[in-house]
Design a protein around this motif. Structure first.
Motif, PDB file in Angstrom:
ATOM      1  N   MET A 194       0.835  -1.196   0.000  1.00 23.42           N
ATOM      2  CA  MET A 194       0.000   0.000   0.000  1.00 23.42           C
ATOM      3  C   MET A 194       0.877   1.256   0.000  1.00 23.42           C
ATOM      4  N   GLN A 195       1.917   1.304   0.820  1.00 21.77           N
ATOM      5  CA  GLN A 195       2.773   2.478   0.879  1.00 21.77           C
ATOM      6  C   GLN A 195       3.540   2.672  -0.425  1.00 21.77           C
ATOM      7  N   LEU A 196       3.994   1.581  -1.042  1.00 20.72           N
ATOM      8  CA  LEU A 196       4.731   1.689  -2.296  1.00 20.72           C
ATOM      9  C   LEU A 196       3.845   2.295  -3.373  1.00 20.72           C
ATOM     10  N   LYS A 197       2.601   1.889  -3.466  1.00 19.19           N
ATOM     11  CA  LYS A 197       1.658   2.440  -4.456  1.00 19.19           C
ATOM     12  C   LYS A 197       1.470   3.941  -4.222  1.00 19.19           C
ATOM     13  N   TYR A 198       1.361   4.340  -2.987  1.00 16.40           N
ATOM     14  CA  TYR A 198       1.210   5.756  -2.663  1.00 16.40           C
ATOM     15  C   TYR A 198       2.430   6.543  -3.127  1.00 16.40           C
ATOM     16  N   ILE A 199       3.620   6.005  -2.864  1.00 17.48           N
ATOM     17  CA  ILE A 199       4.863   6.690  -3.247  1.00 17.48           C
ATOM     18  C   ILE A 199       4.983   6.779  -4.770  1.00 17.48           C
ATOM     19  N   THR A 200       4.749   5.661  -5.464  1.00 16.27           N
ATOM     20  CA  THR A 200       4.880   5.685  -6.927  1.00 16.27           C
ATOM     21  C   THR A 200       3.853   6.617  -7.554  1.00 16.27           C
ATOM     22  N   ASP A 201       2.644   6.637  -7.009  1.00 19.21           N
ATOM     23  CA  ASP A 201       1.619   7.554  -7.530  1.00 19.21           C
ATOM     24  C   ASP A 201       2.046   9.010  -7.370  1.00 19.21           C
ATOM     25  N   GLN A 202       2.685   9.343  -6.251  1.00 18.06           N
ATOM     26  CA  GLN A 202       3.139  10.709  -6.009  1.00 18.06           C
ATOM     27  C   GLN A 202       4.172  11.136  -7.056  1.00 18.06           C
ATOM     28  N   TYR A 203       5.106  10.247  -7.360  1.00 19.98           N
ATOM     29  CA  TYR A 203       6.125  10.569  -8.358  1.00 19.98           C
ATOM     30  C   TYR A 203       5.531  10.659  -9.759  1.00 19.98           C
ATOM     31  N   GLU A 204       4.667   9.714 -10.111  1.00 17.71           N
ATOM     32  CA  GLU A 204       4.054   9.721 -11.438  1.00 17.71           C
ATOM     33  C   GLU A 204       3.228  10.981 -11.651  1.00 17.71           C
ATOM     34  N   GLU A 205       2.633  11.488 -10.582  1.00 21.71           N
ATOM     35  CA  GLU A 205       1.853  12.726 -10.662  1.00 21.71           C
ATOM     36  C   GLU A 205       2.726  13.901 -11.099  1.00 21.71           C
ATOM     37  N   HIS A 206       4.024  13.816 -10.846  1.00 25.33           N
ATOM     38  CA  HIS A 206       4.952  14.891 -11.213  1.00 25.33           C
ATOM     39  C   HIS A 206       5.760  14.567 -12.466  1.00 25.33           C
ATOM     40  N   GLY A 207       5.272  13.622 -13.281  1.00 25.82           N
ATOM     41  CA  GLY A 207       5.895  13.334 -14.560  1.00 25.82           C
ATOM     42  C   GLY A 207       6.949  12.257 -14.557  1.00 25.82           C
ATOM     43  N   TRP A 208       7.185  11.628 -13.434  1.00 25.23           N
ATOM     44  CA  TRP A 208       8.148  10.532 -13.363  1.00 25.23           C
ATOM     45  C   TRP A 208       7.496   9.268 -13.930  1.00 25.23           C
ATOM     46  N   PHE A 209       8.329   8.341 -14.381  1.00 23.82           N
ATOM     47  CA  PHE A 209       7.858   6.995 -14.701  1.00 23.82           C
ATOM     48  C   PHE A 209       8.457   6.083 -13.640  1.00 23.82           C
ATOM     49  N   VAL A 210       7.596   5.397 -12.897  1.00 27.27           N
ATOM     50  CA  VAL A 210       8.048   4.499 -11.830  1.00 27.27           C
ATOM     51  C   VAL A 210       7.269   3.199 -11.950  1.00 27.27           C
ATOM     52  N   GLU A 211       8.002   2.101 -11.910  1.00 28.36           N
ATOM     53  CA  GLU A 211       7.346   0.796 -11.915  1.00 28.36           C
ATOM     54  C   GLU A 211       8.067  -0.107 -10.924  1.00 28.36           C
ATOM     55  N   ALA A 212       7.289  -0.864 -10.154  1.00 26.58           N
ATOM     56  CA  ALA A 212       7.864  -1.729  -9.123  1.00 26.58           C
ATOM     57  C   ALA A 212       7.204  -3.090  -9.153  1.00 26.58           C
ATOM     58  N   ARG A 213       7.946  -4.082  -8.671  1.00 21.10           N
ATOM     59  CA  ARG A 213       7.431  -5.440  -8.537  1.00 21.10           C
ATOM     60  C   ARG A 213       7.725  -5.932  -7.120  1.00 21.10           C
ATOM     61  N   LEU A 214       6.699  -6.491  -6.508  1.00 15.40           N
ATOM     62  CA  LEU A 214       6.824  -7.089  -5.179  1.00 15.40           C
ATOM     63  C   LEU A 214       6.595  -8.582  -5.315  1.00 15.40           C
ATOM     64  N   LYS A 215       7.160  -9.354  -4.363  1.00 14.23           N
ATOM     65  CA  LYS A 215       7.041 -10.802  -4.460  1.00 14.23           C
ATOM     66  C   LYS A 215       6.916 -11.411  -3.071  1.00 14.23           C
ATOM     67  N   GLY A 216       6.255 -12.533  -3.014  1.00 15.70           N
ATOM     68  CA  GLY A 216       6.163 -13.295  -1.776  1.00 15.70           C
ATOM     69  C   GLY A 216       5.069 -12.811  -0.850  1.00 15.70           C
ATOM     70  N   GLU A 217       4.862 -13.589   0.207  1.00 15.40           N
ATOM     71  CA  GLU A 217       3.841 -13.250   1.193  1.00 15.40           C
ATOM     72  C   GLU A 217       4.163 -11.958   1.928  1.00 15.40           C
ATOM     73  N   ASP A 218       5.463 -11.677   2.058  1.00 10.92           N
ATOM     74  CA  ASP A 218       5.868 -10.458   2.752  1.00 10.92           C
ATOM     75  C   ASP A 218       5.973  -9.247   1.810  1.00 10.92           C
ATOM     76  N   ASN A 219       5.616  -9.446   0.531  1.00  8.83           N
ATOM     77  CA  ASN A 219       5.654  -8.364  -0.467  1.00  8.83           C
ATOM     78  C   ASN A 219       7.005  -7.651  -0.498  1.00  8.83           C
ATOM     79  N   HIS A 220       8.078  -8.416  -0.556  1.00 12.19           N
ATOM     80  CA  HIS A 220       9.392  -7.788  -0.615  1.00 12.19           C
ATOM     81  C   HIS A 220       9.662  -7.283  -2.041  1.00 12.19           C
ATOM     82  N   LEU A 221      10.387  -6.200  -2.110  1.00 12.36           N
ATOM     83  CA  LEU A 221      10.694  -5.557  -3.387  1.00 12.36           C
ATOM     84  C   LEU A 221      11.683  -6.405  -4.168  1.00 12.36           C
TER      85      LEU A 221
END
Length: 140
Positions: free
Chosen positions: A1-28
């Protein structure tokens, strides 16, 4: 949830950000980004790209991938950055696909890397389409 909030904030300012999480602990496992100025650099100087990785020298044991172009003054300019957990073919493909998505499918023409075992392959579909286009005849 926090990662989505952060990436959305950057994308709102013209950045391109993409992330992938994996596992039950959602590690980056993968994070890719370009600033607006880097997107502009890529659009102007995407002919030749230099690609390099660090070798898990940080405390998270992840690779830092740097994508660099050379501008018309022969100065190196970083155009994209990624942090990834492995060096698999799928990860490199994901990085290049992110670069294409970030730049509206503006593909590089030449890639330099320090990996001597890297093999380059041509896409038969693109060869077929280029033959049709350049010969002005449909090819079955």
């Amino acid at each position: 949830m926090q990662l989505k909030y952060i990436t959305d904030q950057y994308e709102e300012h013209g950045w391109f950000v993409e992330a992938r999480l994996k596992g039950e602990d959602n590690h980056l496992t993968r994070l890719f980004w370009l600033r607006p100025s880097q997107i502009d650099l890529w659009q102007r100087f995407h002919d030749v790209m230099i690609y390099d990785n660090t070798s898990q020298i940080n405390k998270y044991h992840m690779y830092l991938s740097l994508m660099i172009v050379v501008n018309n003054y022969t100065h190196s300019q970083m155009v994209a950055t990624a942090i990834v957990s492995d060096e698999t073919k799928e990860t490199y493909q994901w990085i290049l696909e992110c670069l294409l998505r970030a730049t509206n499918d503006l593909a590089l023409r030449v890639l330099f890397t320090d990996a001597p075992s890297t093999k380059h392959n041509y896409c038969i579909w693109h060869i077929h389409k280029n033959l049709e286009k350049n010969l002005n005849i449909p090819i079955l």
